[in-house]
Structures are given as C-alpha cells and as structure tokens.
Design an enzyme around this catalytic site. Sequence first.
Site, PDB file in Angstrom:
ATOM      1  N   CYS A  17       0.862  -1.187   0.000  1.00  0.00           N
ATOM      2  CA  CYS A  17       0.000   0.000   0.000  1.00  0.00           C
ATOM      3  C   CYS A  17       0.893   1.230   0.000  1.00  0.00           C
ATOM      4  O   CYS A  17       2.074   1.131  -0.370  1.00  0.00           O
ATOM      5  CB  CYS A  17      -0.976  -0.020   1.179  1.00  0.00           C
ATOM      6  SG  CYS A  17      -0.193  -0.040   2.811  1.00  0.00           S
ATOM      7  N   ARG A  23      -3.327  -0.699   5.420  1.00  0.00           N
ATOM      8  CA  ARG A  23      -3.901  -1.779   4.612  1.00  0.00           C
ATOM      9  C   ARG A  23      -2.986  -2.979   4.434  1.00  0.00           C
ATOM     10  O   ARG A  23      -3.407  -4.121   4.645  1.00  0.00           O
ATOM     11  CB  ARG A  23      -4.306  -1.232   3.231  1.00  0.00           C
ATOM     12  CG  ARG A  23      -5.483  -0.283   3.273  1.00  0.00           C
ATOM     13  CD  ARG A  23      -5.626   0.494   1.986  1.00  0.00           C
ATOM     14  NE  ARG A  23      -4.511   1.422   1.798  1.00  0.00           N
ATOM     15  CZ  ARG A  23      -4.303   2.152   0.723  1.00  0.00           C
ATOM     16  NH1 ARG A  23      -5.132   2.054  -0.297  1.00  0.00           N
ATOM     17  NH2 ARG A  23      -3.263   2.970   0.651  1.00  0.00           N
ATOM     18  N   ASP A 130      -8.310   3.568   1.152  1.00  0.00           N
ATOM     19  CA  ASP A 130      -7.345   3.968   2.181  1.00  0.00           C
ATOM     20  C   ASP A 130      -8.107   4.529   3.382  1.00  0.00           C
ATOM     21  O   ASP A 130      -8.772   5.561   3.255  1.00  0.00           O
ATOM     22  CB  ASP A 130      -6.417   5.033   1.581  1.00  0.00           C
ATOM     23  CG  ASP A 130      -5.330   5.466   2.536  1.00  0.00           C
ATOM     24  OD1 ASP A 130      -5.375   5.055   3.714  1.00  0.00           O
ATOM     25  OD2 ASP A 130      -4.447   6.217   2.099  1.00  0.00           O
TER      26      ASP A 130
HETATM   27  P1  4NP Z   1      -1.778   2.760   4.100  1.00  0.00           P
HETATM   28  O1  4NP Z   1      -2.448   4.117   4.662  1.00  0.00           O
HETATM   29  O2  4NP Z   1      -1.218   3.122   2.754  1.00  0.00           O
HETATM   30  O3  4NP Z   1      -2.930   1.807   4.012  1.00  0.00           O
HETATM   31  O4  4NP Z   1      -0.721   2.364   5.100  1.00  0.00           O
HETATM   32  C1  4NP Z   1      -1.769   5.324   4.776  1.00  0.00           C
HETATM   33  C2  4NP Z   1      -0.887   5.520   5.801  1.00  0.00           C
HETATM   34  C3  4NP Z   1      -0.235   6.744   5.921  1.00  0.00           C
HETATM   35  C4  4NP Z   1      -0.482   7.744   5.019  1.00  0.00           C
HETATM   36  C5  4NP Z   1      -1.361   7.541   3.966  1.00  0.00           C
HETATM   37  C6  4NP Z   1      -2.008   6.322   3.848  1.00  0.00           C
HETATM   38  N1  4NP Z   1       0.171   9.013   5.151  1.00  0.00           N
HETATM   39  O5  4NP Z   1      -0.116   9.901   4.357  1.00  0.00           O
HETATM   40  O6  4NP Z   1       0.989   9.175   6.074  1.00  0.00           O
END
Ligand code: 4NP
Length: 161
Positions: A17, A23, A130
């Site tokens: 991800c 995720r 997300d």
């Molecule tokens: P992930 O979610 O891609 O599912 O781990 C996110 C975690 C952090 C961020 C964005 C999405 N961020 O912008 O820090």
Amino acid sequence: MNQKNKPDQPLNVLVVCLGNICRSPAAQGILEANINDRGLNINVDSAGTAAYHIGKSPDSRSIATLALRSFDISRQQARQIKQVDFECFDWILAMDESNLNDLQANCPTALLHKVVLFSHFSGVNESVADPYYGSDNGFERMADHLERLSQCFLDNVESEL
Ligand code: 4NP
C-alpha cells in the site's frame, strides 16, 4: 496464473500500500492466518511505496480492528519497497490503482506480470480504500474487504495446484 505452490518451494507474496501501516499490514496478517488455516506453503511480506513510516508499527486502528477479528499484526514493522522485491516475490499485490501505478513505474518490464491489484483475483478490479484519514468505520470496511480478497487470492492459488 502460472505461479505454483509446490510443497518444497514456497510461493512468495508481497502486499503493498502507500504507507505500510494500515492496509498492507492488515492484508499480511489476514493472508498469513488464512494460509495457515489452509495448510499452504506461502510466505507473505508487506511494504509501502512511500518512506513516511519506515520502522513504525501498524496504525493503532488497524491493530485494534484486526485484533477484534483474532489477527495479530502488532509486531509488524513498516518498510518501503525496494528494487530487489520485484525479483524475490512471485506476486506483488497492490491495494489501489495509485499503488499499482507506482509499482508498475518502478518494476523491470520483464517482471511486470507479477504486479497486479489484490482484487485481480476476485474477478473485479476494485481498490481497497485507504482508511488513514477517515473514520474508524473505514477500518472495518477495510478488514471486510481484505478478508474477502484474501480468500479469493488463495482460492486462485489452490485452483492452480
Ligand atoms: P496505508 O495508509 O497506505 O494503508 O498504510 C496510509 C498511511 C499513511 C499515510 C497515507 C495512507 N500518510 O499519508 O501518512
């Protein structure tokens, strides 16, 4: 799919991800539990396309949501995808179209067949939303979605045995 799951040769799967804290750690934990239940020989790891959270534990909301479903992801640590991952893994499964585009942009052309959406195996190309900036309900929906996609992926692996 032409990757096989031979007893003496594990299938290596990387779920990806953006941040590797919401995720993909959840996907890893669910896949590992489902693989264990099915007695399959598959190694799972996860990574993020971004470097924001390297070394961190999964988001506390992901840990809590998964714990209520009996999946323990608390000991995972975020890392960023590296070039060698495209060589080492048989499948590189992206959570959403943006992750897929980033992965495809960095993947050697000869290995592009390894890089697909996680939902590819469900027969419908759909992103795993997300949940990072949304409400806690987003983590429940994420977990529901990942549990379904995990079973679809493993059904596909088993159908190829
Ligand atoms: P992930 O979610 O891609 O599912 O781990 C996110 C975690 C952090 C961020 C964005 C999405 N961020 O912008 O820090």
